[in-house]
Scaffold this motif. Structure first.
Motif, short mmCIF file in Angstrom:
data_model
loop_
_atom_site.label_atom_id
_atom_site.label_comp_id
_atom_site.label_asym_id
_atom_site.label_seq_id
_atom_site.Cartn_x
_atom_site.Cartn_y
_atom_site.Cartn_z
N PHE A 1 3.25 9.55 22.43
CA PHE A 1 4.28 10.63 21.72
C PHE A 1 2.79 12.22 22.00
CE2 PHE A 1 6.36 12.41 17.63
CZ PHE A 1 7.24 13.43 18.23
N LEU A 2 3.91 13.38 22.58
CA LEU A 2 3.97 14.59 23.03
C LEU A 2 4.90 15.28 22.35
CD1 LEU A 2 2.48 16.09 26.25
CD2 LEU A 2 4.72 16.57 24.93
N ASN A 3 4.78 16.01 21.46
CA ASN A 3 5.46 17.12 21.32
C ASN A 3 4.23 18.78 21.06
OD1 ASN A 3 6.94 19.43 19.53
ND2 ASN A 3 7.24 17.16 17.84
N SER A 4 5.82 19.20 21.46
CA SER A 4 4.74 21.25 22.61
C SER A 4 6.20 22.30 22.31
CB SER A 4 4.41 20.72 23.88
OG SER A 4 5.18 20.87 24.39
N SER A 5 6.48 23.20 21.89
CA SER A 5 7.34 24.35 21.20
C SER A 5 6.55 25.31 22.10
CB SER A 5 7.48 23.72 20.53
OG SER A 5 6.54 24.71 19.50
#
Length: 297
Positions: free
Chosen positions: A157-161
């Motif tokens: 699970f990858l979450n970037s911003s």
């Protein structure tokens, strides 16, 4: 009559004129009120501008003051409010509204943070890194965030911003922009990639979010394939005593699938903690994070 007597008489006459001119006063009374909620302000300082003549408001915000007729301006000040000047005219009963002041800190996000993360449901191993720095224009801050979790097998699970914080800012108002990427691979069954662009308007501690998202979602056991665009809406708020935490929730609505994100963050000095819930179609994850953050400026 010698010159000394003449000089003394002239000086005496001048003092009489001066005393007459400045000795006449007019009494004024009034009340000092907070403009935002119309409550009285006890202890506000009321001064005749340019002098030490002054008084304080009582418990109900009322005051009385004698002003020399040669002067016509009052200054009213109170901690946390903008100082105001009042020109005196015929009305002798004054109603004075003070606006709240604020200290705008454009550099409150100049920090670096490292977190250890654990997914309760699917991805027990992970971490997060974020970094922020002043942007090239105005007081805007550029903030980046990268989080990755896995079970060291088929799940990840990858979450970037990337965010522009304080793009437009004034007392009680703040506008931020944010672009995000989320990628999920779950049990060789769910493969999802979503992008979103959102703006958040912060008005007196309440954050309203709106934006646009797109998703490419595959769920094999249900023979479900979705490529869709949809709106993003959300809400955020600072939670006071006893929580002292920041709450944020967003929802993206696509065709035949939805995406939800809920987060609660709390800092203990330099120790930062959070709880997150993420749902993308058939994928769910609860994330616990704890880490260290420090300001580099």
């Amino acid at each position: 009559m010698n010159q000394t007597i003449v000089k003394n008489l002239i000086l005496f006459a001048f003092l009489l004129i001066f005393d007459f001119a400045f000795g006449q006063t007019t009494d004024y009374s009034g009340v000092v009120i907070a403009k935002s909620d119309k409550t009285p302000l006890p202890g506000a300082i009321v001064l005749v501008k340019g002098t030490k003549i002054g008084t304080q408001t009582d418990f109900d915000g009322n005051f009385n003051i004698s002003v020399p007729d040669s002067l016509n301006t009052l200054t009213i000040s109170y901690i946390g409010f903008k100082t105001q000047e009042i020109k005196l005219d015929k009305p002798r009963l004054l109603e004075i509204f003070l606006k709240e002041d604020c200290n705008i800190c454009y550099f409150d996000y100049q920090d670096i943070g490292v977190h250890a993360m654990s997914g309760v449901l699917n991805n027990p191993i992970g971490g997060q890194l974020y970094f922020s720095t002043p942007a090239m224009f105005g007081g805007t801050t550029l903030k980046t965030n990268f989080a990755y979790q896995t079970n060291l097998k088929e799940n990840r699970f990858l979450n970037s911003s990337v965010s522009l914080v304080h793009l437009f800012m004034d007392c009680g108002f703040d506008l931020d922009l944010k672009a995000s990427l989320r990628n999920v691979n779950h049990n060789n069954n769910i493969d999802s990639q979503s992008y979103s662009f959102e703006s958040s308007i912060n008005i007196r501690g309440i954050k309203l979010l709106a934006g646009f998202s797109t998703i490419d979602y595959v769920e094999l056991d249900k023979n479900k394939m979705v490529k869709s665009n949809g709106p993003l809406v959300g809400f955020g708020k600072w939670l006071h005593d006893p929580f002292y935490a920041e709450f944020k929730a967003t929802m993206s609505i696509y065709r035949n699938v939805s995406e939800y994100q809920v987060e609660v963050k709390r800092n203990f000095r330099r120790l930062s903690t959070f709880i997150r819930y993420n749902k993308i179609g058939g994928f769910n994850e609860i994330n616990l994070g704890v880490g260290y953050q420090f300001n580099y400026y």
